[in-house]
Design an enzyme around this catalytic site. Structure first.
Site, PDB file in Angstrom:
ATOM      1  N   HIS A 102       0.845  -1.387  -0.116  1.00 17.74           N
ATOM      2  CA  HIS A 102       0.136  -0.067   0.234  1.00 17.74           C
ATOM      3  C   HIS A 102       0.864   1.278   0.011  1.00 17.74           C
ATOM      4  CE1 HIS A 102      -3.124  -2.809   1.127  1.00 17.74           C
ATOM      5  NE2 HIS A 102      -3.913  -1.964   0.718  1.00 17.74           N
ATOM      6  N   LYS A 115      -0.849   4.757   4.548  1.00 17.45           N
ATOM      7  CA  LYS A 115      -1.678   3.953   5.278  1.00 17.45           C
ATOM      8  C   LYS A 115      -1.185   3.892   6.754  1.00 17.45           C
ATOM      9  CE  LYS A 115      -3.971  -0.680   4.767  1.00 17.45           C
ATOM     10  NZ  LYS A 115      -5.252  -0.130   4.996  1.00 17.45           N
TER      11      LYS A 115
END
Length: 248
Positions: free
Chosen positions: A134, A138
């Site tokens: 990701h 995040k």
């Protein structure tokens, strides 16, 4: 016009929230009645019938509790919903039997198919590990999708009577083998330029199978968000995983 579902988006100023607002406004059967930022007074949620929660893990339980208390269905894309939080939510929903809440670790249809394929493959392979990637903004790791995939795979392995994964590692002071989610190794990468990616790699003697899904843009999550909004009212109580609505 009056038959359109009235929708509020909580966390509307975030990247996912902004995309969700655009998606709702572009749907002929939905009406966006409130854009609410994290920390704003939720009030009556603009008279919404369904609220989409795209906030942060610490805020999400309060947002959902507010919705349930007011009889507003909730579609939740925020991660951090562990067993304790889910148990508390079930207790709240027991007092509001007509309200539906969907907790969706991932809204991308391809990601749901990936998890379904992983469940099918799990009984046939001795080894399995998960790698998720990701963007570096995040805040939680591993991702909700990776954790849910690990639990799905672990359950399928247990049902098939498989034992522990083969792994001769006895020394790993720096955690190179990753996290263990119900016995399944999960590795989290955080790399600028990426959005959401996951691969599940299975291995047996002489062969390997890799199932991979990539979301290159947050627009990939929006068909799932809209399906959740449309269907949550027909599913009172708690549902974990959009795949439950889609027959996967």
């Amino acid at each position: 016009m009056s038959n359109r579902i009235k929708v509020a988006v909580v966390g509307a100023s975030g990247r996912m929230g902004s995309a969700a607002c655009d998606a709702v406004e572009g749907a002929n059967d939905l009406e966006l009645v409130a854009r609410i930022d994290s920390g704003d007074d939720l009030g009556d949620l603009g008279g919404a019938q369904v609220a989409v929660d795209l906030t942060v893990p610490d805020a999400s339980p309060g947002v959902v509790a507010h919705c349930v208390d007011r009889g507003v269905h909730a579609v939740v894309g925020t991660t951090g919903w562990d067993d304790a939080r889910l148990a508390t939510l079930r207790e709240q929903l027991a007092e509001h039997p007509d309200v539906g809440v969907l907790i969706a670790p991932n809204f991308a249809i391809g990601a749901l198919l990936m998890m379904s394929f992983a469940r099918q493959a799990a009984p046939f392979y001795e080894s399995v590990e998960i790698v998720e990637t990701h963007h570096p903004d995040k805040v939680d790791a591993p991702s909700g999708t990776a954790a849910r995939t690990a639990r799905i795979v672990a359950a399928a392995r247990e049902e098939a009577g498989l034992g522990e994964l083969p792994d001769a590692t006895t020394s790993d002071p720096d955690g190179a083998r990753g996290a263990s989610v119900e016995g399944i190794p999960v590795h989290a990468l955080r790399i600028r330029g990426h959005v959401a990616h996951q691969e599940v790699t299975f291995g047996a003697v002489g062969e390997a199978l890799t199932i991979r899904h990539d979301s290159f843009d947050r627009v990939s999550f929006m068909p799932g968000v809209l399906e959740g909004v449309r269907r949550v009212g027909g599913h009172p109580g708690l549902t974990v995983g959009l795949e439950q609505y889609l027959g996967l």
